[in-house]
Design an enzyme around this catalytic site. Sequence first.
Site, PDB file in Angstrom:
ATOM      1  N   GLU A  67       3.671  -0.844  -6.332  1.00 23.57           N
ATOM      2  CA  GLU A  67       2.949   0.221  -7.192  1.00 23.57           C
ATOM      3  C   GLU A  67       2.252   1.070  -6.306  1.00 23.57           C
ATOM      4  OE1 GLU A  67       1.028  -1.909 -10.387  1.00 23.57           O
ATOM      5  OE2 GLU A  67       2.968  -2.952 -10.935  1.00 23.57           O
ATOM      6  N   HIS A 102      -3.472   5.975 -17.233  1.00 21.62           N
ATOM      7  CA  HIS A 102      -2.328   5.554 -16.689  1.00 21.62           C
ATOM      8  C   HIS A 102      -1.453   6.973 -16.570  1.00 21.62           C
ATOM      9  CE1 HIS A 102       1.426   3.410 -15.657  1.00 21.62           C
ATOM     10  NE2 HIS A 102       0.842   2.518 -15.426  1.00 21.62           N
ATOM     11  N   ARG A 146      -3.343   6.514  -8.875  1.00 20.93           N
ATOM     12  CA  ARG A 146      -3.123   6.761 -10.182  1.00 20.93           C
ATOM     13  C   ARG A 146      -3.830   7.912 -10.515  1.00 20.93           C
ATOM     14  NH1 ARG A 146      -3.156   1.435 -13.575  1.00 20.93           N
ATOM     15  NH2 ARG A 146      -1.249   0.428 -12.678  1.00 20.93           N
ATOM     16  N   HIS A 163      -6.311   4.055 -19.898  1.00 25.04           N
ATOM     17  CA  HIS A 163      -5.733   2.763 -19.597  1.00 25.04           C
ATOM     18  C   HIS A 163      -6.684   1.626 -19.336  1.00 25.04           C
ATOM     19  CE1 HIS A 163      -2.512   0.014 -18.130  1.00 25.04           C
ATOM     20  NE2 HIS A 163      -3.238   0.055 -17.227  1.00 25.04           N
ATOM     21  N   ARG A 199      -9.237   2.209  -9.780  1.00 21.62           N
ATOM     22  CA  ARG A 199      -8.687   0.850  -9.609  1.00 21.62           C
ATOM     23  C   ARG A 199      -7.043   0.889  -8.918  1.00 21.62           C
ATOM     24  NH1 ARG A 199      -5.156  -2.647 -12.931  1.00 21.62           N
ATOM     25  NH2 ARG A 199      -5.203  -1.075 -14.326  1.00 21.62           N
TER      26      ARG A 199
HETATM   27  P1  FAD Z   1      -8.683  -8.832 -22.584  1.00 22.98           P
HETATM   28  O1  FAD Z   1      -7.389  -9.718 -22.052  1.00 22.98           O
HETATM   29  O2  FAD Z   1      -8.759  -7.351 -23.180  1.00 22.98           O
HETATM   30  O3  FAD Z   1      -9.290  -9.862 -23.711  1.00 22.98           O
HETATM   31  C1  FAD Z   1     -10.312  -9.420 -24.378  1.00 22.98           C
HETATM   32  C2  FAD Z   1     -10.906 -10.310 -25.396  1.00 22.98           C
HETATM   33  O4  FAD Z   1     -11.934 -10.265 -25.935  1.00 22.98           O
HETATM   34  C3  FAD Z   1      -9.734 -10.430 -26.793  1.00 22.98           C
HETATM   35  O5  FAD Z   1      -9.619 -11.738 -26.955  1.00 22.98           O
HETATM   36  C4  FAD Z   1     -10.760  -9.955 -27.758  1.00 22.98           C
HETATM   37  O6  FAD Z   1     -10.272 -10.433 -29.167  1.00 22.98           O
HETATM   38  C5  FAD Z   1     -11.973 -10.503 -27.388  1.00 22.98           C
HETATM   39  N1  FAD Z   1     -13.140  -9.331 -28.147  1.00 22.98           N
HETATM   40  C6  FAD Z   1     -13.476  -8.353 -27.817  1.00 22.98           C
HETATM   41  N2  FAD Z   1     -14.593  -7.856 -28.538  1.00 22.98           N
HETATM   42  C7  FAD Z   1     -14.932  -8.944 -28.926  1.00 22.98           C
HETATM   43  C8  FAD Z   1     -15.819  -9.081 -30.016  1.00 22.98           C
HETATM   44  N3  FAD Z   1     -16.875  -8.315 -30.456  1.00 22.98           N
HETATM   45  N4  FAD Z   1     -15.995 -10.515 -30.673  1.00 22.98           N
HETATM   46  C9  FAD Z   1     -14.841 -11.387 -30.479  1.00 22.98           C
HETATM   47  N5  FAD Z   1     -13.810 -11.458 -29.427  1.00 22.98           N
HETATM   48  C10 FAD Z   1     -13.893  -9.916 -29.104  1.00 22.98           C
HETATM   49  N6  FAD Z   1      -3.755  -5.126 -14.789  1.00 22.98           N
HETATM   50  C11 FAD Z   1      -2.962  -5.688 -13.894  1.00 22.98           C
HETATM   51  O7  FAD Z   1      -3.748  -6.083 -12.957  1.00 22.98           O
HETATM   52  N7  FAD Z   1      -1.741  -5.562 -13.792  1.00 22.98           N
HETATM   53  C12 FAD Z   1      -1.036  -5.209 -14.770  1.00 22.98           C
HETATM   54  O8  FAD Z   1       0.358  -4.933 -14.764  1.00 22.98           O
HETATM   55  C13 FAD Z   1      -1.460  -4.485 -15.957  1.00 22.98           C
HETATM   56  N8  FAD Z   1      -0.884  -3.776 -16.759  1.00 22.98           N
HETATM   57  C14 FAD Z   1      -1.407  -3.468 -18.030  1.00 22.98           C
HETATM   58  C15 FAD Z   1      -0.610  -2.822 -19.080  1.00 22.98           C
HETATM   59  C16 FAD Z   1      -1.283  -2.397 -20.231  1.00 22.98           C
HETATM   60  C17 FAD Z   1      -0.560  -1.869 -21.343  1.00 22.98           C
HETATM   61  C18 FAD Z   1      -2.570  -2.773 -20.214  1.00 22.98           C
HETATM   62  C19 FAD Z   1      -3.198  -2.176 -21.629  1.00 22.98           C
HETATM   63  C20 FAD Z   1      -3.242  -3.000 -19.357  1.00 22.98           C
HETATM   64  C21 FAD Z   1      -2.676  -3.543 -17.998  1.00 22.98           C
HETATM   65  N9  FAD Z   1      -3.582  -4.120 -17.057  1.00 22.98           N
HETATM   66  C22 FAD Z   1      -2.863  -4.594 -16.164  1.00 22.98           C
HETATM   67  C23 FAD Z   1      -5.053  -4.321 -17.234  1.00 22.98           C
HETATM   68  C24 FAD Z   1      -5.267  -5.712 -17.499  1.00 22.98           C
HETATM   69  O9  FAD Z   1      -4.260  -6.141 -18.555  1.00 22.98           O
HETATM   70  C25 FAD Z   1      -6.569  -6.041 -18.157  1.00 22.98           C
HETATM   71  O10 FAD Z   1      -7.579  -5.503 -17.596  1.00 22.98           O
HETATM   72  C26 FAD Z   1      -7.020  -7.332 -18.383  1.00 22.98           C
HETATM   73  O11 FAD Z   1      -5.895  -8.069 -18.954  1.00 22.98           O
HETATM   74  C27 FAD Z   1      -8.313  -7.629 -19.012  1.00 22.98           C
HETATM   75  O12 FAD Z   1      -8.323  -9.063 -19.366  1.00 22.98           O
HETATM   76  P2  FAD Z   1      -9.897  -9.332 -19.850  1.00 22.98           P
HETATM   77  O13 FAD Z   1      -9.679 -10.993 -20.040  1.00 22.98           O
HETATM   78  O14 FAD Z   1     -10.887  -8.758 -19.016  1.00 22.98           O
HETATM   79  O15 FAD Z   1      -9.907  -8.867 -21.457  1.00 22.98           O
HETATM   80  C1  SIN Z   2       1.422  -0.944 -14.786  1.00 20.60           C
HETATM   81  O1  SIN Z   2       2.274  -2.027 -14.878  1.00 20.60           O
HETATM   82  O2  SIN Z   2       1.913   0.005 -14.387  1.00 20.60           O
HETATM   83  C2  SIN Z   2      -0.032  -1.245 -15.027  1.00 20.60           C
HETATM   84  C3  SIN Z   2      -0.443  -2.117 -13.762  1.00 20.60           C
HETATM   85  C4  SIN Z   2      -1.975  -1.972 -13.987  1.00 20.60           C
HETATM   86  O3  SIN Z   2      -2.578  -1.420 -14.756  1.00 20.60           O
HETATM   87  O4  SIN Z   2      -2.640  -2.618 -12.862  1.00 20.60           O
END
Ligand code: FAD
Ligand code: SIN
Length: 540
Positions: free
Chosen positions: A115, A243, A291, A352, A387
């Site tokens: 990527e 993104h 990015r 993103h 990032r």
């Molecule tokens: P999340 O997975 O967002 O979980 C947050 C949690 O907190 C949820 O359960 C929610 O309900 C809970 N929560 C929030 N507020 C409250 C509240 N007030 N009360 C109770 N619960 C609450 N990263 C990569 O490294 N590789 C990728 O390929 C990639 N692709 C992506 C594609 C997309 C479309 C997106 C949106 C992001 C992508 N990212 C990628 C980024 C990555 O997915 C996220 O940064 C990561 O998954 C975040 O994980 P997390 O556990 O911090 O939060």
């Molecule tokens: C993507 O798949 O392009 C998202 C990857 C990322 O946000 O790290």
Amino acid sequence: MQTDFLVIGSGIAGLTYALKVAQDCPDKTVTIFTKTQSDETNTKYAQGGIAGVMDADNDSFEKHIEDTLIAGDGLCNRQTVEIVVKEGVQRIHEIIEWGAQFDKEPDGDYKLGKEGGHSEFRILHHKDVTGKEMERALLEAIKKAENIQLISHCFVLDIITQHHLGYLVTKSTPDIECYGVYVLNLQTNKIETVTAGVTLLATGGNGQVYRTTTNPAIATGDGVAMVYRAKGRIENMEFIQFHPTALYEPGVRGQSFLITEAVRGDGGILRNHAGEAFMERYDERKDLAPRDIVARAIDNEMKVNGTEHVYLDCRHFSKEKFTEHFPNIYAKCLSIGIDITKHMIPVAPAAHYSCGGIKTDEWGRTSIKNLYAAGECASTGLHGANRLASNSLLEAMVFAHRAYKDSVSNVVLRKASPSGGGLEGAGIPDWKTDGTTSPKEMILITQSVKELKLLMSDYVGIVRNNERLHRAMKRLDLLFAETEELYKKTIVSPQLCELRNMITVAYVIVKSAEFRQESRGLHFNTDYPGKSEMVQNIVL
Ligand code: FAD
Ligand code: SIN
């Protein structure tokens, strides 16, 4: 309610931490709250994959560290980068042991993608639905752990500190302490007081602050807003990553569908409406530049040509090759009449990822005692000003692990008071609902959410200037005043609390953007087009 370990969020960070503390402390209780369904997280939507040095013949820790530092544009914390890159490989092996499956070559080696900003092929993936697969594996492992209870549809309102015991707490109070949280149980409609020995915030990102975002509806920055209200430290919030390639679908509101960067890694080419492969004009790495550079180039092409999107050209891919790696994207495009072998995919940048967040140290500790943060809501120093793709799933697992290690070894778990009234007789009061009534008109909330998203997209987007930031702040002041007034007299609801949190997060983004008088990484201010000599983090 009392629990030993309290986890807010059921994405990759929250679930990884919960599993680890539960396995290490089988006699302790672990409670996870999540505000909607258990799997509705940013994690579920991750497409491209997780970066890790898995091919030692062609890749090395040094190369991954260097790529991360280059993307971060001078602002990464080198020690954090080394920790994440080096420890990340162990964390990847752990999630594989917990059942996550990544695509393999016929000879059994992992298939590695590439990527933007990566000098080598190092992205492990499960087709184009990597996050869904990781979330599945973690949720299945959680189900088997007897000392974990995962409670969905519980909206955490605020963390409890000395402030709730009647003490004055300010940014300069030395030992702010977290005792637990107030949570709105959406099944019973009651607000409960939950005390905990240790609390981990894993509340994810804040893309919903913008009109166009790849993030699902849950991504409203609640954790950052709660810590800001509790007078904890928040860092580098101006660095919002857009993104470059979200699917452009006119009329679609809420979450935009992502076209993973891995498509460009496999050879997809960005073109403008004239059919020109314009990235050649912007960066020698072309479509695979970091990015911030690609998103700004697309933004410029759209502005110069007066268009609402550019195109991603995949017509030269064979259908077999494309559908093998990207079946979900192929199906989504086909569902709206785009056959990627014949038509170019219309794409535009979308909010993103939040590179900044709750400031944490190398063990995931926040500035508030007994409160940890991991995942997208945290600012660990890994991402700096931008990032590197696929580094966030890795960071979430590494810091969930470190927070687990620190919390089980250093934190003395508290005993609940015999009266059940709080911690060690602290007497935490119940949430006050006196004098509040049901909201009369939801429009007062929904219209403010729309206004907020518009102003952030128009004034605090990919390209900023002082005048726009100033305007954004003035409008935010008004939204803040109106919303606080409503909040004081209305029974709390997730909608109202999310609006309040999003206003706080927007305020912190704008304030940090105003403080950063330079252009670096994702923060581009036309009034300060160069980089400042002084390399600094903005901490509020
Ligand atoms: P999340 O997975 O967002 O979980 C947050 C949690 O907190 C949820 O359960 C929610 O309900 C809970 N929560 C929030 N507020 C409250 C509240 N007030 N009360 C109770 N619960 C609450 N990263 C990569 O490294 N590789 C990728 O390929 C990639 N692709 C992506 C594609 C997309 C479309 C997106 C949106 C992001 C992508 N990212 C990628 C980024 C990555 O997915 C996220 O940064 C990561 O998954 C975040 O994980 P997390 O556990 O911090 O939060
Ligand atoms: C993507 O798949 O392009 C998202 C990857 C990322 O946000 O790290």
